[in-house]
Design a protein around this motif. Structure first.
Motif, PDB file in Angstrom:
ATOM      1  N   LYS A 172      13.450 -22.314  -7.415  1.00  0.00           N
ATOM      2  CA  LYS A 172      13.137 -20.901  -7.191  1.00  0.00           C
ATOM      3  C   LYS A 172      11.613 -21.132  -8.008  1.00  0.00           C
ATOM      4  CE  LYS A 172      16.466 -17.795  -7.893  1.00  0.00           C
ATOM      5  NZ  LYS A 172      17.301 -16.653  -8.536  1.00  0.00           N
ATOM      6  N   ASP A 173      10.667 -20.321  -7.282  1.00  0.00           N
ATOM      7  CA  ASP A 173       9.090 -20.318  -8.211  1.00  0.00           C
ATOM      8  C   ASP A 173       8.730 -19.136  -8.129  1.00  0.00           C
ATOM      9  OD1 ASP A 173       6.931 -20.682  -9.329  1.00  0.00           O
ATOM     10  OD2 ASP A 173       5.899 -21.466  -7.699  1.00  0.00           O
ATOM     11  N   GLY A 174       9.393 -17.836  -8.803  1.00  0.00           N
ATOM     12  CA  GLY A 174       9.071 -16.416  -8.752  1.00  0.00           C
ATOM     13  C   GLY A 174       9.671 -15.527  -7.738  1.00  0.00           C
ATOM     14  N   LEU A 175       9.169 -14.554  -7.801  1.00  0.00           N
ATOM     15  CA  LEU A 175       9.626 -13.635  -6.706  1.00  0.00           C
ATOM     16  C   LEU A 175       8.619 -13.113  -5.966  1.00  0.00           C
ATOM     17  CD1 LEU A 175      11.799 -11.294  -8.971  1.00  0.00           C
ATOM     18  CD2 LEU A 175      12.597 -13.262  -7.860  1.00  0.00           C
ATOM     19  N   LEU A 176       8.855 -12.568  -4.834  1.00  0.00           N
ATOM     20  CA  LEU A 176       7.889 -12.295  -3.910  1.00  0.00           C
ATOM     21  C   LEU A 176       8.116 -10.738  -3.478  1.00  0.00           C
ATOM     22  CD1 LEU A 176       7.137 -14.849  -1.081  1.00  0.00           C
ATOM     23  CD2 LEU A 176       5.104 -14.042  -2.646  1.00  0.00           C
ATOM     24  N   PHE A 177       7.227  -9.672  -3.687  1.00  0.00           N
ATOM     25  CA  PHE A 177       7.431  -8.134  -3.412  1.00  0.00           C
ATOM     26  C   PHE A 177       6.652  -8.240  -2.030  1.00  0.00           C
ATOM     27  CE2 PHE A 177       9.782  -7.130  -7.171  1.00  0.00           C
ATOM     28  CZ  PHE A 177       9.239  -7.974  -8.083  1.00  0.00           C
ATOM     29  N   TYR A 178       7.439  -7.605  -1.034  1.00  0.00           N
ATOM     30  CA  TYR A 178       6.598  -7.174   0.177  1.00  0.00           C
ATOM     31  C   TYR A 178       6.739  -5.550   0.366  1.00  0.00           C
ATOM     32  CZ  TYR A 178       7.091 -12.026   2.034  1.00  0.00           C
ATOM     33  OH  TYR A 178       7.175 -13.345   2.040  1.00  0.00           O
ATOM     34  N   ASN A 179       5.568  -4.772   0.470  1.00  0.00           N
ATOM     35  CA  ASN A 179       5.512  -3.567   0.860  1.00  0.00           C
ATOM     36  C   ASN A 179       5.852  -3.195   2.165  1.00  0.00           C
ATOM     37  OD1 ASN A 179       4.487  -0.870   1.820  1.00  0.00           O
ATOM     38  ND2 ASN A 179       3.730  -0.642  -0.323  1.00  0.00           N
ATOM     39  N   LYS A 180       6.958  -2.345   2.181  1.00  0.00           N
ATOM     40  CA  LYS A 180       7.403  -2.293   3.553  1.00  0.00           C
ATOM     41  C   LYS A 180       6.514  -1.702   4.451  1.00  0.00           C
ATOM     42  CE  LYS A 180      11.789  -0.848   1.414  1.00  0.00           C
ATOM     43  NZ  LYS A 180      13.112   0.087   1.289  1.00  0.00           N
ATOM     44  N   HIS A 181       5.351  -1.149   4.100  1.00  0.00           N
ATOM     45  CA  HIS A 181       4.452  -0.536   5.215  1.00  0.00           C
ATOM     46  C   HIS A 181       3.440  -1.609   5.761  1.00  0.00           C
ATOM     47  CE1 HIS A 181       6.307   3.214   4.538  1.00  0.00           C
ATOM     48  NE2 HIS A 181       5.853   3.093   3.289  1.00  0.00           N
ATOM     49  N   ALA A 182       3.544  -2.851   5.051  1.00  0.00           N
ATOM     50  CA  ALA A 182       2.467  -3.898   5.230  1.00  0.00           C
ATOM     51  C   ALA A 182       2.529  -4.663   6.654  1.00  0.00           C
ATOM     52  CB  ALA A 182       2.417  -5.006   4.215  1.00  0.00           C
ATOM     53  N   ALA A 210       0.144  -0.011  24.632  1.00  0.00           N
ATOM     54  CA  ALA A 210       0.856  -1.542  24.898  1.00  0.00           C
ATOM     55  C   ALA A 210       0.319  -2.304  23.754  1.00  0.00           C
ATOM     56  CB  ALA A 210       0.543  -1.986  26.193  1.00  0.00           C
ATOM     57  N   LEU A 211      -0.868  -2.358  23.515  1.00  0.00           N
ATOM     58  CA  LEU A 211      -1.355  -3.240  22.595  1.00  0.00           C
ATOM     59  C   LEU A 211      -0.660  -2.848  21.114  1.00  0.00           C
ATOM     60  CD1 LEU A 211      -3.548  -5.447  22.585  1.00  0.00           C
ATOM     61  CD2 LEU A 211      -5.135  -4.003  21.870  1.00  0.00           C
ATOM     62  N   ALA A 212      -0.617  -1.563  20.846  1.00  0.00           N
ATOM     63  CA  ALA A 212       0.011  -1.044  19.632  1.00  0.00           C
ATOM     64  C   ALA A 212       1.565  -1.604  19.572  1.00  0.00           C
ATOM     65  CB  ALA A 212      -0.149   0.461  19.371  1.00  0.00           C
ATOM     66  N   ILE A 213       2.311  -1.175  20.557  1.00  0.00           N
ATOM     67  CA  ILE A 213       3.836  -1.442  20.591  1.00  0.00           C
ATOM     68  C   ILE A 213       4.362  -2.666  21.096  1.00  0.00           C
ATOM     69  CG2 ILE A 213       4.102   1.044  20.576  1.00  0.00           C
ATOM     70  CD1 ILE A 213       4.935   1.152  23.276  1.00  0.00           C
ATOM     71  N   GLY A 214       3.346  -3.345  21.788  1.00  0.00           N
ATOM     72  CA  GLY A 214       3.783  -4.645  22.186  1.00  0.00           C
ATOM     73  C   GLY A 214       4.843  -4.666  23.361  1.00  0.00           C
ATOM     74  N   GLU A 265      -0.439   1.379  14.629  1.00  0.00           N
ATOM     75  CA  GLU A 265       0.092   0.276  15.459  1.00  0.00           C
ATOM     76  C   GLU A 265       1.703   0.545  15.643  1.00  0.00           C
ATOM     77  OE1 GLU A 265      -0.622  -3.406  13.592  1.00  0.00           O
ATOM     78  OE2 GLU A 265      -2.741  -2.556  13.082  1.00  0.00           O
ATOM     79  N   ASP A 266       2.574  -0.396  15.460  1.00  0.00           N
ATOM     80  CA  ASP A 266       4.038  -0.105  16.238  1.00  0.00           C
ATOM     81  C   ASP A 266       4.668   1.067  15.485  1.00  0.00           C
ATOM     82  OD1 ASP A 266       4.324  -1.258  13.863  1.00  0.00           O
ATOM     83  OD2 ASP A 266       5.841  -2.715  14.370  1.00  0.00           O
ATOM     84  N   LYS A 267       4.014   1.908  14.508  1.00  0.00           N
ATOM     85  CA  LYS A 267       4.699   2.974  13.958  1.00  0.00           C
ATOM     86  C   LYS A 267       4.576   4.206  14.817  1.00  0.00           C
ATOM     87  CE  LYS A 267       5.873   1.116   9.652  1.00  0.00           C
ATOM     88  NZ  LYS A 267       5.556  -0.226  10.233  1.00  0.00           N
ATOM     89  N   VAL A 268       3.633   3.865  15.811  1.00  0.00           N
ATOM     90  CA  VAL A 268       3.429   5.116  16.762  1.00  0.00           C
ATOM     91  C   VAL A 268       4.802   5.067  17.888  1.00  0.00           C
ATOM     92  CG1 VAL A 268       2.239   3.891  18.798  1.00  0.00           C
ATOM     93  CG2 VAL A 268       1.531   6.220  18.054  1.00  0.00           C
ATOM     94  N   LEU A 269       5.388   4.047  17.815  1.00  0.00           N
ATOM     95  CA  LEU A 269       6.576   3.913  19.010  1.00  0.00           C
ATOM     96  C   LEU A 269       7.458   5.032  18.934  1.00  0.00           C
ATOM     97  CD1 LEU A 269       7.837   1.931  20.760  1.00  0.00           C
ATOM     98  CD2 LEU A 269       9.323   1.078  19.006  1.00  0.00           C
ATOM     99  N   ALA A 270       7.759   5.815  17.754  1.00  0.00           N
ATOM    100  CA  ALA A 270       8.542   7.019  17.759  1.00  0.00           C
ATOM    101  C   ALA A 270       8.083   7.945  18.517  1.00  0.00           C
ATOM    102  CB  ALA A 270       8.750   7.698  16.394  1.00  0.00           C
ATOM    103  N   TYR A 271       6.741   8.120  18.956  1.00  0.00           N
ATOM    104  CA  TYR A 271       6.085   9.247  19.530  1.00  0.00           C
ATOM    105  C   TYR A 271       5.653   8.992  20.933  1.00  0.00           C
ATOM    106  CZ  TYR A 271       5.868  10.599  14.931  1.00  0.00           C
ATOM    107  OH  TYR A 271       6.100  11.147  13.441  1.00  0.00           O
ATOM    108  N   CYS A 272       6.044   7.691  21.248  1.00  0.00           N
ATOM    109  CA  CYS A 272       5.480   7.213  22.670  1.00  0.00           C
ATOM    110  C   CYS A 272       6.285   7.687  23.749  1.00  0.00           C
ATOM    111  CB  CYS A 272       5.504   5.548  22.588  1.00  0.00           C
ATOM    112  SG  CYS A 272       4.188   5.000  21.698  1.00  0.00           S
ATOM    113  N   ASP A 273       7.531   7.952  23.883  1.00  0.00           N
ATOM    114  CA  ASP A 273       8.020   8.710  24.885  1.00  0.00           C
ATOM    115  C   ASP A 273       7.473   9.907  25.390  1.00  0.00           C
ATOM    116  OD1 ASP A 273       9.900   6.539  24.993  1.00  0.00           O
ATOM    117  OD2 ASP A 273      11.631   7.522  24.210  1.00  0.00           O
ATOM    118  N   GLY A 274       7.273  10.696  24.115  1.00  0.00           N
ATOM    119  CA  GLY A 274       6.591  12.201  24.439  1.00  0.00           C
ATOM    120  C   GLY A 274       5.201  11.912  25.182  1.00  0.00           C
TER     121      GLY A 274
END
Lengths: 871, 388
Positions: free
Chosen positions: B226-236, A720-724, A681-690
């Protein structure tokens, strides 16, 4: 202006490579520095009777290569280059060429013939060199036989180079007259008759009008048939080649001649020399091809109109044709199964019998069965083999109802023959026949199963046993197992093969390790069968497929360890890596398709990726197509986690996109870009120019095979669908390309079926791009950027609707685009949408479609439009 | 030119396995592309449908927070091809389930995830009602986790009021994942499903989950309860349904509601769970695939008048969850009755386990801090090996 080039041309053929390279370099320099002088010098050399034949001939070939090339873009370049040359230079060159036709040296004449045809191929469509045909024709009447021979040969080449519509009918008539007269028995010179017969082969495409005229057609057919009886074997062969071509080009005109043709061909098949007999059989094979096509077009609906009616020549000839073909089956050569290039009477006859079976269906069975029954138990291996081959040949065509009872009786016999027959040739044909039985009479669509719980084990045991036989027999056994597995592809949760899965896999792996697995395509066949066994496997054996991943990885690892390979070994290594990557791809796709097995697969993702990267690394410029396909499957399975492989993989992705020459690799890589977009998805952005740079280059290139362009457009949509809205920066490049491609593909008037099919695939690609772009930009403040493109896109939808030649896939995509446009642009496009034909007639047509997918997209469009125009 | 070689394929099947591999690959890609487009369109249809049924049912009595709100079927489009329209024509529990599925549901933190400090964000979760806020066609609607309507109001969200954002496309809309904090009548945005410009909504302060970030979220002052903590994975990414990439954790210091209360607001002596009755009598959690807590016999099912798909409430006998190899093997349950019918779904496995741990050996803030501390060490010490 012309220069002396004799010595350079002779040196260019020297055995001493230093001398040769130096001369080639000189020629290249001369060409680059002064092209007109270079070409003129070559033509002068070719025409000069004083010069050695070797330098004259090479002069002609170099000249010819400066006029034509295999690659379309280079060919175009050469044509433009020739057309822009000074007229006087061209005239001098052409004069030299025509003069050479009178040379006493046959090599010089023949080379000149070819060069003249190349020049004609460039100039005649431009209405240049109008006097050429006239001057050639005047040659025919006045001059010694060798000049006449060269002239007629030139006319033949000319017909090959030039499209029929370029030459007016009057000249066509004169060419045909000259050629057919040259074939006539009145022509005393054998070389002239042979050249004329060969020239007619090329001129047949020009004879449309003449074949519609009864008298002229009768005359041509009479001369061709007479030539098949010539005392010269080469003339007889060339005449049959004409007859084969007439059979397919003028099928609908054959009725009055078919009885005579049957008489002469059967005599040729029985008595003539092999090259002639083979052509005589080929005539009937090509008639089968025609009738199979016609009957396919009818689609079983015999009241329907077809452009060409079926005359049922094969059905009528059946009583005499079948015995004739069966006779040929007994004329096998001893070692034909070991010889890859073999082609003899028995092979041609059996192949024709198979085509006859496909043409007439059930009717083939009664006349063939007695031959099988009589010969299959005979002591002479030729009789047993011929009977088996006849049986195998008629398995495609007749209905299962007709064949199943016979096969049920024969199956046990075949299994015994495969283990016990003393002759390897018989075993080869028996294994092949078993494969045909499973290919055509086994599977979920067949009502009465051939393979039952009672015989399944025996069949498998016999096939696995045969895999240890001679390579050609083992290869056929693998093929039979392939179709056996294929028949269980949609068997459901439990497969009859499950109990044997491990044993089958092990046997196939053993085959791949045989010392002689390089012969008879055996190793390839074993891996392909392994692929099919995996594809048709069920959850029951998923654990074993997971174990297979490790086995294949180990094999692939071994190929990477080999050091310092000779070029021959290297080629073998590449081939083996291809097979292993193909197998990995099949496994990844299989395990990746359901969640539990996917997680089992993903534990190996790092290792698989590492191996694939090493496979890429050991091939320098070209990317391994199979490895690329595996990567696509892996990206789909790993999803977002694929991101960690991108830094190492990216350069190979780029290499694949740059591979114009092997366009399949390029196409496959484009598909993989789509997989990666959906995974990252949008993580592909870095490679899109190339990636975008490369895709745009591909589209602008005239070197790239056209079939890759539609997937590239679809890939724009994936990106486009991936990087919006980040696609914004590519809009100014992508949109004009889409627009001009859309304009080109809007109309198909006058195109043939193949072109319409391509146009539809192009339209689909363009529309998928638009869909992805609209969906990608939705809810972005940058939606405004798309508004200027809306009128054109709606116009494109309207025009392909009016054209009425889109297929279901395009229809579904097109109506979806209408919905996406309405959804994303909303009231900004409300007025435009309301005006468009697509939002009314086209939409209504799609809403009432029987096709579920079209209807679904249309419902989407309807909702989105309602919302867009209600605000 | 020589005529073509009359040689034809001999004993060769008319197919190539390589071509088959290519074709299957292309088919898969085409299918994946269709799925991706379909998903994008469905999201849009969700908003259309949400907007449609709120606009089509202006009956003021429904405008109050009524968790049992049922969607009016006549607002729906009749065709059943789209799942969103199917959902719109569903009633009661089925409808709530469909809407419930659209929200990303955090799992409860029962173990500290690896790489907490590098891969996760943390924030203090406001106490309140989890809801979807959807702005579209000049109105803003909030819906509870069970699908019921919470509020209908004009907002500054894109197309969230009749007059705003005149420069925008009339079709723009936005979907926010919020918690409604009763005390200050504020929606706290915990995630964005679709783009929005937020002016009257408050966003939460999100920290990197290192020592400082975790402490700030845990003890730092906030304007809400407050009602607890939320943790978000950065890759989600935002995905609907249960996800282990968003986790919730609480203890007494940062929440008033660590242990579940019963309908009267009291903490019961024994832990209670709500499970779904499957057609074969097994009792399942919300998870996919579900975790099975036990099995009811048919007599019992008949006696209590329970039906397949129904939710049932049980208490867990003290210390009566049995594990083998880290998997739940057996649970001793006592049937209590049927839960409030506003309940849309069973408890998730992680929730049961969190509650169970909270009663026996809770995961403490010290454990979280220690995990961050130790992964700091590991990262510096293993750098050299990573090259191999």
């Amino acid at each position: 202006m012309a220069m002396e080039v004799t010595q350079i041309l002779l040196s260019a053929q020297s055995v001493d490579s230093t001398v040769r390279k130096h001369a080639e370099e000189n020629l290249k320099q001369f060409q680059e520095q002064n092209l007109p002088a270079f070409l003129l010098s070559l033509s002068v050399e070719l025409a000069n009777e004083e010069k050695p034949v070797d330098s004259r001939k090479l002069a002609g070939l170099v000249l010819k290569n400066a006029l034509d090339a295999k690659e379309q873009h280079r060919k175009y370049e050469f044509v433009q280059r020739w057309l822009s040359l000074d007229v006087s230079v061209k005239s001098q060159i052409k004069a030299c060429l025509l003069q050479t036709l009178s040379s006493t040296a046959i090599d010089a004449r023949s080379t000149a013939s070819q060069v003249i045809a190349k020049v004609a191929g460039i100039e005649l469509p431009q209405k240049q060199w109008p006097e050429l045909v006239g001057s050639l024709l005047s040659n025919v009447h006045q001059v010694p036989p060798h000049v006449k021979q060269a002239t007629i040969e030139t006319l033949g080449y000319l017909c090959e180079e030039v499209a029929p519509e370029v030459i007016d009918q009057d000249q066509v008539n004169k060419i045909l007259t000259a050629v057919v007269q040259g074939m006539n028995a009145n022509e005393a010179n054998i070389e002239v008759r042979l050249a004329s017969t060969r020239a007619l082969y090329n001129a047949l495409g020009f004879a449309q009008a003449n074949f519609s005229n009864d008298m002229e057609r009768d005359y041509i057919m009479r001369v061709v048939c007479e030539a098949t009886l010539s005392p010269e074997v080469k003339i007889r062969q060339a005449a049959y080649e004409c007859l084969v071509s007439i059979g397919s080009t003028y099928y609908e005109k054959l009725a009055p001649y078919i009885q005579d043709i049957f008489n002469i061909t059967s005599k040729a098949v029985r008595d003539d020399e092999e090259p002639v007999a083979l052509q005589a059989i080929e005539f009937w094979s090509s008639i089968c091809d025609e009738e199979i096509d016609i009957l396919d077009d009818y689609g079983g609906d015999f009241t329907a109109d077809s452009d060409v009616p079926c005359y049922y020549f094969i059905k009528q000839a059946l009583p005499a044709l079948v015995p004739l073909l069966l006779e040929t089956l007994l004329k096998q050569e001893e070692d034909q199964d070991q010889d890859e290039g073999a082609w003899n009477l028995a092979m041609a006859g059996g192949t024709c019998l198979g085509l006859v079976a496909r043409t007439v269906g059930d009717d083939i069975v009664p006349p063939v069965m007695p031959f099988i029954e009589e010969n299959i138990t005979k002591g002479d291996w030729r009789q047993r083999e011929a009977a088996t081959y006849a049986f195998g040949s008629i398995l495609e065509g007749p209905s299962p109802d007709k064949l199943t009872p016979i096969v049920n009786v024969a199956l046990g016999f075949m299994l015994t023959a495969l283990t016990k027959d003393p002759n390897s040739h018989v075993k080869d044909t028996t294994a092949w026949t078993l494969g045909r039985i499973f290919e055509f009479l086994h599977g979920s669509s067949v009502e009465t199963p051939i393979i039952t719980p009672a015989n399944c084990q025996q069949i498998i045991t016999v096939l696995l046993q045969s895999m240890k036989d001679a390579p050609n027999v083992a290869e056929k056994a693998c093929g039979a197992l392939y179709f056996l597995a294929q028949g269980y592809e949609d068997v459901g949760p439990t497969s009859p093969l499950t109990p044997y899965f491990q044993e089958i896999v092990q046997s196939l792996l053993n085959v791949t390790h045989r010392e002689d697995a390089g012969e008879s395509r055996l190793r390839t066949a074993a891996y392909e069968t392994l692929n099919e066994v995996v594809r048709s496997s069920t959850e029951e054996t998923a654990r074993l497929v997971v174990e297979l991943v490790q086995v294949i990885m180990t094999e692939l690892h071994k190929t990477l360890e080999a050091q310092k390979l000779s070029s021959d070994e290297r080629e073998k290594q590449t081939e083996l890596q291809g097979l292993l990557c193909g197998c990995l791809q099949v496994i990844i796709q299989k395990l990746g398709a359901s969640d539990p097995t996917k997680y089992a697969l993903l534990q190996f993702a790092d290792q698989i990726m590492n191996l694939l990267l090493r496979v890429f690394a050991c091939r320098n410029a070209t990317v391994h197509e199979e490895a690329m396909l595996s990567i696509g499957a892996l990206a789909y399975a790993t999803g977002l986690n694929f991101a960690k492989y991108m830094p190492d993989f990216y350069k190979y992705l780029e290499m694949g996109l740059q591979n114009f020459e092997e366009y399949q690799v390029c196409a496959v890589t484009v598909g993989v870009v789509g997989d990666i977009c959906r995974a990252l998805e949008d993580k592909v952005l870095a490679y899109c120019d190339g990636i975008m740079t490369q895709l745009l280059k591909d589209l602008s290139s005239n070197q790239l095979h056209r079939s890759v362009k539609p997937p590239i457009f679809s890939c724009f949509g994936d990106i486009a669908l991936a990087i919006g809205e980040n696609f914004e920066k590519y809009l100014m490049y992508a949109m004009p390309m889409l627009q001009s491609a859309a304009e080109l593909s809007a109309h198909t008037s006058g195109a043939d079926d193949e072109m319409i099919e391509y146009t539809n695939s192009l339209r689909n690609g363009i529309l998928e791009a638009y869909s992805g772009i609209f969906q990608g930009f939705k809810n972005s403040p940058k939606t405004q950027l798309l508004i200027p493109y809306a009128p054109h896109i709606l116009q494109f939808l309207d025009s392909i609707y009016i054209e009425k030649d889109m297929d279901d896939i395009v229809m579904k995509t097109a109506i979806g685009v209408l919905g996406d446009l309405a959804d994303t642009l909303g009231s900004n496009a409300g007025a435009l949408i309301r005006e468009s034909l697509s939002s009314k007639d086209f939409l209504n047509e799609c809403l009432s479609s029987d096709d579920h997918l079209i209807k679904e997209s249309a419902e989407w469009a309807r909702l989105a439009i309602n919302r867009a125009i209600s605000v | 030119m020589a005529p073509p070689d009359p040689r034809r394929p001999f004993k060769r099947p008319a197919f190539s396995d390589q071509q088959k591999r290519r074709d299957i690959s292309l088919q898969r890609q085409a299918q994946n592309r269709r799925d991706a487009q379909h998903q994008a369109r469905c999201l849009a249809l969700t908003t259309m449908s949400l907007q449609n049924d709120s606009a089509a049912t202006p009956d003021p009595q429904y405008e109050h927070s009524d968790p049992d709100f049922e969607i009016e079927p006549e607002a729906a489009v009749k065709d059943r091809d789209f799942d969103v329209r199917e959902a719109a024509s569903l009633r009661g529990r089925e409808a709530r389930r469909w809407f419930a599925k659209q929200l990303m549901l955090p799992e409860w933190m029962i173990d500290v995830p690896d790489r907490l400090n590098s891969d996760w964000y943390v924030c203090a979760r406001p106490a309140g009602k989890r809801c979807f806020v959807v702005s579209s066609n000049g109105v803003t609607v909030s819906r509870l986790r069970n699908g019921g309507l919470l509020h209908r109001f004009p907002s500054a969200l894109p197309n969230g009021a009749r007059s705003n954002n005149s420069n925008r496309s009339g079709q723009s809309y936005c979907i926010l994942d919020c918690i409604f904090h009763e005390a200050d009548q504020t929606y706290y945005v915990i995630d964005m499903v679709c783009w929005a410009g937020m002016s009257m909504f408050r966003t939460l302060v999100v920290y990197n989950c290192d020592q400082e970030g975790l402490k700030a979220a845990y003890t730092g002052p906030v304007s809400y309860l407050k009602d607890g903590l939320l943790f978000y994975n950065k890759h989600a990414h935002y995905e609907s349904g249960n996800t282990p990439l968003v986790l919730v954790w609480k203890d007494e210091n940062c929440s008033q509601y660590v242990l579940d209360t019963d309908s009267k607001g009291h903490i019961p002596d024994q832990q209670q769970v709500v499970l779904e009755l499957l057609d074969d009598g097994r009792l399942a959690t919300l998870d996919d695939p579900p975790v099975i807590f036990g099995c009811l016999d048919s007599d019992f099912i008949q006696k209590t008048g329970s039906q397949t798909g129904e939710l049932l409430r049980f208490s867990i006998n003290e210390g009566a969850l049995y594990f083998k190899d880290g998997q739940l093997e057996r649970a001793d349950l006592n049937y209590l009755g049927k839960p409030n019918r506003a309940r849309a779904f069973a408890d998730s496995y992680s929730k049961v386990m969190f509650q169970y741990a909270a009663r026996h050996s809770p995961l403490r803030i010290e454990h979280l801090l220690a995990s961050i501390e130790s992964s700091n060490h590991q990262e510096t010490s293993t750098d050299a090996d990573m090259l191999g």
